[in-house]
Design a protein around this motif. Structure first.
Motif, PDB file in Angstrom:
ATOM      1  N   LYS A  79      -0.674   0.870  11.363  1.00 44.72           N
ATOM      2  CA  LYS A  79       0.244   1.665  10.557  1.00 44.72           C
ATOM      3  C   LYS A  79       1.572   0.932  10.527  1.00 44.72           C
ATOM      4  CE  LYS A  79       1.550   5.447   8.464  1.00 44.72           C
ATOM      5  NZ  LYS A  79       1.116   5.797   7.170  1.00 44.72           N
ATOM      6  N   CYS A  80       2.135   0.778   9.330  1.00 42.23           N
ATOM      7  CA  CYS A  80       3.376   0.032   9.163  1.00 42.23           C
ATOM      8  C   CYS A  80       4.494   0.958   8.689  1.00 42.23           C
ATOM      9  CB  CYS A  80       3.201  -1.057   8.126  1.00 42.23           C
ATOM     10  SG  CYS A  80       1.906  -2.206   8.518  1.00 42.23           S
ATOM     11  N   PHE A  81       5.703   0.610   9.017  1.00 39.32           N
ATOM     12  CA  PHE A  81       6.853   1.314   8.468  1.00 39.32           C
ATOM     13  C   PHE A  81       6.969   0.953   7.002  1.00 39.32           C
ATOM     14  CE2 PHE A  81       7.981   0.949  12.968  1.00 39.32           C
ATOM     15  CZ  PHE A  81       8.289   2.263  13.251  1.00 39.32           C
ATOM     16  N   SER A 104       0.838  -1.193   0.000  1.00 38.20           N
ATOM     17  CA  SER A 104       0.000   0.000   0.000  1.00 38.20           C
ATOM     18  C   SER A 104       0.878   1.251   0.000  1.00 38.20           C
ATOM     19  CB  SER A 104      -0.898   0.003   1.244  1.00 38.20           C
ATOM     20  OG  SER A 104      -1.512   1.248   1.401  1.00 38.20           O
ATOM     21  N   GLU A 105       0.546   2.206  -0.846  1.00 36.18           N
ATOM     22  CA  GLU A 105       1.316   3.455  -0.900  1.00 36.18           C
ATOM     23  C   GLU A 105       1.266   4.198   0.426  1.00 36.18           C
ATOM     24  OE1 GLU A 105       0.488   5.949  -4.251  1.00 36.18           O
ATOM     25  OE2 GLU A 105       0.608   4.283  -5.657  1.00 36.18           O
TER      26      GLU A 105
END
Length: 87
Positions: A81-83, A58-59
């Motif tokens: 939320k991912c790095f 995902s962008e």
């Protein structure tokens, strides 16, 4: 008996795991996943393992994880939320 059947099914869920020797992803059963394995998880895929998401396609860097099978609650999913990347 019902729990045994559910555990057996969960242990045999297919997973895509990176093989460091061949440098390719390969199919394995979830019971064969080990600590440190790198998994490729596709959209709507069920994973029968604890995982740490380090990157998403995902962008926005967001992955939606549905934990219904863990906590028994019906929900639309939880947002994590991912790095983008560690490199």
């Amino acid at each position: 008996m019902q729990r045994f059947k559910q555990d057996k099914e969960a242990n045999n869920i297919p997973a895509t795991v990176y093989n460091y020797q061949t440098k390719r992803f390969e199919a394995r059963r979830s019971k064969e996943i080990q600590v440190g394995d790198l998994l490729r998880i596709q959209q709507d895929e069920v994973i029968a393992a604890d995982v740490l998401i380090i990157k998403t396609s995902s962008e926005s860097g967001v992955a939606f994880v549905n934990t219904m099978n863990l906590d028994g609650e019906v929900s639309s999913g939880n947002e994590w939320k991912c790095f983008k990347s560690f490199t």
